[in-house]
Design a protein around this motif. Structure first.
Motif, PDB file in Angstrom:
ATOM      1  N   UNK A  36      52.815  55.975  -2.727  1.00 65.21           N
ATOM      2  CA  UNK A  36      51.985  54.832  -2.834  1.00 65.21           C
ATOM      3  C   UNK A  36      51.006  55.030  -1.343  1.00 65.21           C
ATOM      4  N   UNK A  37      50.060  54.192  -1.516  1.00 67.72           N
ATOM      5  CA  UNK A  37      49.082  54.226  -0.358  1.00 67.72           C
ATOM      6  C   UNK A  37      49.852  53.272   0.807  1.00 67.72           C
ATOM      7  N   UNK A  38      49.918  53.905   1.972  1.00 73.89           N
ATOM      8  CA  UNK A  38      50.541  53.286   2.995  1.00 73.89           C
ATOM      9  C   UNK A  38      49.472  53.393   4.319  1.00 73.89           C
ATOM     10  N   UNK A  39      48.496  52.610   4.241  1.00 74.13           N
ATOM     11  CA  UNK A  39      47.520  52.770   5.442  1.00 74.13           C
ATOM     12  C   UNK A  39      47.463  51.527   5.979  1.00 74.13           C
ATOM     13  N   UNK A  40      46.858  51.667   7.371  1.00 72.22           N
ATOM     14  CA  UNK A  40      47.114  50.515   8.167  1.00 72.22           C
ATOM     15  C   UNK A  40      46.086  49.370   7.497  1.00 72.22           C
ATOM     16  N   UNK A  41      46.445  48.272   7.697  1.00 76.82           N
ATOM     17  CA  UNK A  41      45.659  47.135   7.107  1.00 76.82           C
ATOM     18  C   UNK A  41      44.687  46.423   8.027  1.00 76.82           C
ATOM     19  N   UNK A  42      44.821  46.612   9.232  1.00 80.47           N
ATOM     20  CA  UNK A  42      43.963  46.086  10.284  1.00 80.47           C
ATOM     21  C   UNK A  42      43.594  46.788  11.511  1.00 80.47           C
ATOM     22  N   UNK A  43      42.871  47.928  11.493  1.00 80.26           N
ATOM     23  CA  UNK A  43      42.590  48.639  12.582  1.00 80.26           C
ATOM     24  C   UNK A  43      42.226  48.041  13.850  1.00 80.26           C
ATOM     25  N   UNK A  44      41.114  47.125  13.615  1.00 77.65           N
ATOM     26  CA  UNK A  44      40.850  46.352  14.964  1.00 77.65           C
ATOM     27  C   UNK A  44      42.033  45.852  15.665  1.00 77.65           C
ATOM     28  N   UNK A  45      42.997  45.296  15.183  1.00 75.69           N
ATOM     29  CA  UNK A  45      44.216  44.443  15.489  1.00 75.69           C
ATOM     30  C   UNK A  45      44.961  45.699  16.259  1.00 75.69           C
ATOM     31  N   UNK A  46      44.936  46.889  15.805  1.00 76.20           N
ATOM     32  CA  UNK A  46      45.627  48.210  16.333  1.00 76.20           C
ATOM     33  C   UNK A  46      44.615  48.415  17.736  1.00 76.20           C
ATOM     34  N   UNK A  47      43.498  48.367  17.668  1.00 75.92           N
ATOM     35  CA  UNK A  47      42.871  48.655  18.751  1.00 75.92           C
ATOM     36  C   UNK A  47      42.942  47.762  19.702  1.00 75.92           C
ATOM     37  N   UNK A  48      42.971  46.567  19.498  1.00 70.81           N
ATOM     38  CA  UNK A  48      43.249  45.336  20.380  1.00 70.81           C
ATOM     39  C   UNK A  48      44.642  45.768  21.239  1.00 70.81           C
ATOM     40  N   UNK A  49      45.735  46.054  20.358  1.00 69.47           N
ATOM     41  CA  UNK A  49      47.175  46.438  20.663  1.00 69.47           C
ATOM     42  C   UNK A  49      46.843  47.488  21.806  1.00 69.47           C
ATOM     43  N   UNK A  50      46.556  48.505  21.457  1.00 70.85           N
ATOM     44  CA  UNK A  50      46.425  49.729  22.384  1.00 70.85           C
ATOM     45  C   UNK A  50      45.552  49.403  23.491  1.00 70.85           C
ATOM     46  N   UNK A  51      44.778  48.356  23.575  1.00 69.68           N
ATOM     47  CA  UNK A  51      43.908  48.220  24.663  1.00 69.68           C
ATOM     48  C   UNK A  51      44.664  47.520  25.630  1.00 69.68           C
ATOM     49  N   UNK A  52      45.566  46.687  25.163  1.00 69.05           N
ATOM     50  CA  UNK A  52      46.520  45.973  25.842  1.00 69.05           C
ATOM     51  C   UNK A  52      47.449  46.952  26.377  1.00 69.05           C
TER      52      UNK A  52
END
Lengths: 462, 112
Positions: free
Chosen positions: A221-237
């Protein structure tokens, strides 16, 4: 009423413990306000890394699992803070028992007062050191959640992080950082937690991912990130907080702190570029997720070495760290076939291991005279010491995690059923939905047809 | 030709898609819908306030197939979508007069 009275008396007793301790330590060394303010600010921004990690992982999950993913990080702020205050800090940093573990002398923060403890940090209140270490203890088990995300039942996960913090994190923190710890005595260098934080969490993450098993449908099944901007925000923090993590580990504000800050920035930048370059070569396009993953890889890789190496060494460590983590996530994981959901092992386990070894290669007394020389500065022994520390951390993480998961599985199921995974862990574990565009209903106890008048607690029949 | 329209749990989309694809159905249309049948929905709790969610998110899958395949495809979908719990959904089948493949102008079963 009797129970209430007992609870109130117990709480009153616990609250008096630090007060008694402060009174005993009245004649201790002076506090430096500059150092103290820096460490408290560092502690605050390191704390922010845990919600940052939650967003980082949350964005990588599928949307039916985002709340559970975030919760697995966020709950560590609650559980581990209390564990740390009751006994975790004492086990990690309390008076040494056989070079292996701290004693329980500081149970309930007894004796951990507002005067400095010169064994650890001579210019800041002991409680400032304690709370700074607390935020490390919080984020470390939360890292593991990235490998078992989208399939581990929440009750089992809660038991796991509490036991893991107690039986794996606390002893290893004592070995490396505690006065009398055997790796500290051996001369192992770990400035801000490459071994203590990243290797043991990353390796435990791999073991847990394999023990719990692959997500249902993994590989089909497709298991891809659902919200990459959220991931970028998290990585920035995470990046922001990592300055507190690394620079704060100098336990004061001064020249060494500045060097650590600069090294952290340079290694992170180099790792970001290296991940993107290798990804571009292999897949034909530079991706945003690659850039943020590379940045996190660089932060991990420089963590143990950041206080012992020059700026140029930091860039090399970061650049190689970016490649190693890219390789382990993009190539090795697929070849070996394990399901490390968000690459907790690929980034933290592999990056931390590289960082620990790199410390033995690049450390230099010219950069920090309190450190040691590594292989490239004429001291191969340091590499041997680093390898011993790395091997010991891997061993305790593998064996300890297996034992803990086995014990927990005797009491409760570790893995969410296929049905629960299909529906999503947000609803099945927490009864919540993150995204409600297609949800329609009404609150209990309010009759929506009668202008919101209360009608009791009947469930609307439909 | 028959159009088979299925209202399914969103979680079952993958297994249904896989099953009909394996059978040889290539054209599929999927829509996000909300609705309810016999079930009374489920309960979510937000900060102590309970909510009855009675129109639930569902997936509507539409496929058009030759008449001879209808029974078999309904059996396949039923198997793939069933959990045994309330809320598994429904399947509707109804006749289609014609179909046109826009690119080539083909009609009837050749177009599906």
């Amino acid at each position: 009423m009797k129970i209430l009275r007992v609870i109130i008396m117990a709480l009153s007793f616990l609250m008096t413990l630090p007060v008694l301790a402060w009174a005993e330590e009245a004649a201790a060394p002076a506090v430096d306000t500059g150092d103290t303010s820096f460490i408290l600010i560092s502690a605050a921004i390191v704390l922010l890394m845990t919600p940052g990690l939650a967003l980082f992982y949350g964005g990588l999950s599928r949307k039916k699992n985002v709340l559970n993913t975030i919760m697995c990080s966020f709950i560590a702020l609650g559980i581990i803070s209390i564990q740390w205050a009751f006994y975790g800090y004492s086990l990690s940093f309390g008076p040494d028992v056989g070079h292996f573990i701290g004693s329980l002398d500081w149970l309930g923060l007894k004796g951990v007062g507002l005067e400095p403890n010169p064994d650890y940090a001579a210019t800041i209140p002991h409680q400032a050191f304690m709370v700074f270490q607390m935020v490390f203890a919080i984020i470390t088990p939360a890292i593991i959640s990235g490998s078992v995300a989208e399939r581990m039942r929440f009750p089992a996960y809660l038991a796991f992080i509490l036991l893991w913090a107690t039986f794996i994190y606390d002893p290893v923190a004592h070995w490396v950082w505690g006065v009398g710890g055997w790796l500290r005595n051996l001369g192992a260098l770990d400035f801000a937690g490459g071994t203590v934080v990243h290797i043991i969490s990353g390796v435990s993450a791999l073991v847990a991912a394999m023990y719990v098993g692959k997500r249902k449908g993994y590989g089909r099944e497709l298991m891809i990130p659902h919200n990459l901007p959220m991931t970028v925000l998290g990585a920035s923090l995470l990046w922001f907080g990592w300055f507190g993590f690394n620079a704060g580990s100098s336990l004061g504000a001064g020249s060494l702190t500045t060097m650590v800050f600069v090294n952290t920035q340079l290694a992170t930048a180099a790792a970001m570029l290296s991940w993107v370059i290798f990804e571009w070569i292999r897949h034909g396009k530079p991706t945003l997720l690659g850039a943020v993953s590379g940045a996190v890889a660089g932060l991990v890789a420089i963590t143990p070495a950041c206080g012992f190496v020059t700026s140029m060494s930091a860039i090399i460590i970061g650049f190689i760290g970016g490649f190693i983590c890219f390789f382990s996530v993009a190539i090795m994981k697929a070849k070996l076939g394990y399901d490390d959901s968000f690459d907790a092992f690929g980034v933290h386990g592999m990056g931390g291991t590289w960082g620990a070894i790199a410390t033995g290669l690049f450390a230099s007394k010219a950069a920090n005279e309190l450190g040691n020389d590594g292989v490239f500065y004429g001291n191969p022994d340091q590499l041997v010491t680093q390898l011993i520390a790395t091997a010991a951390s891997w061993a305790v993480a593998v064996v300890g995690t297996l034992v803990l998961l086995k014990v927990i599985s005797l009491f409760t199921k570790l893995r969410a059923s296929d049905e629960e995974q299909e529906t999503g862990l947000d609803f099945t574990q927490h009864g919540e939905d993150a995204y409600t565009e297609f949800v329609s209903g009404s609150p209990f106890g309010v009759d929506m047809t009668a202008g919101g008048a209360p009608v009791g607690a009947e469930k609307p029949a439909f | 030709m028959t159009k088979v329209e299925c209202i399914l749990r969103p979680a079952k989309l993958e297994s249904v898609k896989e099953a009909v694809n394996k059978f040889g159905v290539h054209g599929i249309t999927v829509t996000q819908v909300i609705g309810c049948g016999l079930q009374k929905g489920h309960t979510n709790v937000y900060r102590g306030q309970e909510y009855s969610i009675n129109l639930l998110p569902k997936i509507k899958v539409e496929i058009v197939i030759p008449d001879k395949d209808v029974e078999e495809i309904i059996r396949i979908i039923t198997e793939a979508a069933r959990t045994g719990d309330i809320g598994d959904g429904k399947i509707f089948a109804y006749r289609i007069d014609n179909a046109v493949r826009i690119r080539t102008g083909e009609t009837g079963e050749n177009a599906i």
